[in-house]
Enzyme design. Structure first.
Site, mmCIF file in Angstrom:
data_model
loop_
_atom_site.group_PDB
_atom_site.id
_atom_site.type_symbol
_atom_site.label_atom_id
_atom_site.label_comp_id
_atom_site.label_asym_id
_atom_site.label_seq_id
_atom_site.Cartn_x
_atom_site.Cartn_y
_atom_site.Cartn_z
ATOM 1 N N GLU A 103 -5.055 0.568 0.122
ATOM 2 C CA GLU A 103 -4.779 -0.851 0.330
ATOM 3 C C GLU A 103 -4.969 -1.615 -0.980
ATOM 4 O OE1 GLU A 103 -3.486 -1.784 2.974
ATOM 5 O OE2 GLU A 103 -4.384 -0.916 4.769
ATOM 6 N N HIS B 140 0.831 -1.218 0.000
ATOM 7 C CA HIS B 140 0.000 0.000 0.000
ATOM 8 C C HIS B 140 0.861 1.262 0.000
ATOM 9 C CE1 HIS B 140 -0.179 -0.222 4.683
ATOM 10 N NE2 HIS B 140 0.501 0.871 4.396
HETATM 11 C C1 F6R Z 1 1.727 6.924 6.316
HETATM 12 C C2 F6R Z 1 1.406 6.140 5.140
HETATM 13 C C3 F6R Z 1 1.631 4.669 5.072
HETATM 14 C C4 F6R Z 1 3.031 4.258 5.534
HETATM 15 C C5 F6R Z 1 3.217 2.750 5.422
HETATM 16 C C6 F6R Z 1 4.567 2.320 5.946
HETATM 17 O O1 F6R Z 1 1.378 8.293 6.136
HETATM 18 O O2 F6R Z 1 0.933 6.714 4.210
HETATM 19 O O3 F6R Z 1 1.420 4.234 3.768
HETATM 20 O O4 F6R Z 1 3.969 4.932 4.745
HETATM 21 O O5 F6R Z 1 2.202 2.090 6.109
HETATM 22 O O6 F6R Z 1 4.613 2.550 7.320
HETATM 23 P P1 F6R Z 1 5.989 2.460 8.115
HETATM 24 O O7 F6R Z 1 6.853 3.558 7.583
HETATM 25 O O8 F6R Z 1 5.639 2.690 9.556
HETATM 26 O O9 F6R Z 1 6.558 1.109 7.829
#
Ligand code: F6R
Length: 261
Positions: free
Chosen positions: A143, A138
Site C-alpha cells: 500500500e 498499490h
Molecule cells: C492481487 C493483488 C492486488 C490486485 C489489485 C487490483 O494478488 O496483488 O494488488 O492486483 O488490488 O485488484 P483488481 O484486479 O481486483 O482490481
C-alpha cells in the site's frame, strides 16, 4: 516502461497471454509470478484456452503468487489459494509441487516470508511477474508508503482496500482479514519482466501517476519506472489520463516486426 494500449480489457489480456505463451514455449521451465483479483481473469481464461486448444504445456512451469490473506485457511472460498485453483490451476497441467502461495495460516510468519523469498531465489527468480494495480497505486498488497525496497512480509490492509475487497465477503467489511502476506516491492523489482495490467476508468488516475508521475512510495507502482523490462497493458479507459497516450500508440504500431508480441 512500455505502454501498450488496446481497445478492450479482453484484447489487452490476450496480448499479455501471447507474451506469456511465448515465454513458456521457449523456456518450458519458466517461473511465473501470478496475481489474483478481477484484472487477470481474462488473461487466465486465455491461457486456459491456449492449454486446451493449442497444447500450451505448463507441466514444467513453477509459479509464485504475490499475496495471501492472513488467517484464511487455503480451503476458504476467499483465500487466494482457492481463487487460483478455481480460476487457473485446476484447468492447467501445472504440477501441484511447483505452485507456491504464501500460507496465511503459517505459525511463524517472518520465517515463512524468509523461506518464500529463499524459494524464489532457489529456482532462479521470476521470469515474468503479472501485476494488477489498486486504485491507490498499490501493487500486490504494498500500500502507499510501503518501502520501495521491501521484501515478502506481513502488511496491514488499508481501510480503502478493506472496503474495495468487501465485495468478495458479501459486502461485509468486518469479514475482510486485516492482514496479508505480500511479496515486497524489492521482490517484485527482481522479476526479469513485470507485466502490469489495468482496466477500466477507476484505474486511470493510478495508471497516470504510475507511468507519468514522480517515483514515490505514495504510488508504489511508480517504482516500475526503474524496472528494465516493465510493460503496462491497458484498455482505453485505464489509459484515458495519460498525457502521452498518442505517443504510446505510435510507438506500439511502429514496432519493428521482430519486436512485436
Ligand atoms: C492481487 C493483488 C492486488 C490486485 C489489485 C487490483 O494478488 O496483488 O494488488 O492486483 O488490488 O485488484 P483488481 O484486479 O481486483 O482490481
Amino acid at each position: 516502461m512500455e505502454v501498450i494500449i488496446q481497445d478492450s480489457a479482453v484484447e489487452s489480456c490476450h496480448l499479455a497471454a501471447r507474451l506469456i505463451s511465448k515465454q513458456v514455449r521457449a523456456y518450458p521451465q519458466s517461473v511465473l509470478g501470478l496475481a489474483t483479483g478481477s484484472t487477470p481473469l481474462p488473461l487466465y481464461q486465455e491461457l486456459i484456452r491456449m492449454h486446451r486448444e493449442e497444447g500450451l504445456d505448463f507441466s514444467k512451469v513453477t509459479t509464485f503468487n504475490l499475496d495471501e490473506y492472513v488467517g484464511l485457511p487455503r480451503a476458504h472460498n476467499q483465500s487466494y489459494f482457492y481463487f487460483m485453483q478455481r480460476h487457473l490451476f485446476q484447468h492447467l497441467n501445472v504440477s501441484a509441487e511447483k505452485i507456491h502461495l504464501p500460507d496465511g495460516m503459517a505459525d511463524d510468519i517472518p520465517a515463512h516470508c524468509a523461506a518464500y523469498e529463499a524459494k524464489i531465489k532457489e529456482v532462479g527468480g521470476i521470469d515474468i511477474q503479472i501485476l494488477g494495480i489498486g486504485s491507490d497505486g498499490h501493487i500486490a498488497f504494498n500500500e502507499p508508503s510501503s518501502s520501495l525496497a521491501s521484501r515478502t512480509r506481513i502488511k496491514t490492509l488499508t481501510e480503502q482496500t478493506i472496503a474495495d475487497n468487501a465485495r468478495f465477503f458479501n459486502g461485509d467489511q468486518s469479514q475482510v482479514p486485516r492482514h496479508c502476506i505480500t511479496m515486497g516491492i524489492g521482490t517484485i523489482m527482481e522479476a526479469k519482466v513485470n507485466l502490469l495490467l489495468a482496466h477500466g476508468s477507476g484505474k486511470a488516475p493510478a495508471v497516470a501517476a504510475t507511468v507519468e508521475g514522480p517515483i514515490t512510495s505514495m504510488v508504489p507502482a511508480s517504482i516500475l519506472q526503474h524496472h528494465e523490462r516493465a510493460k503496462v497493458f491497458l484498455d482505453e479507459e485505464a489509459a484515458a489520463h495519460l498525457k502521452l497516450h498518442d505517443y504510446y500508440q505510435w510507438v506500439y504500431h511502429e514496432k519493428p516486426s521482430w519486436q512485436k508480441i
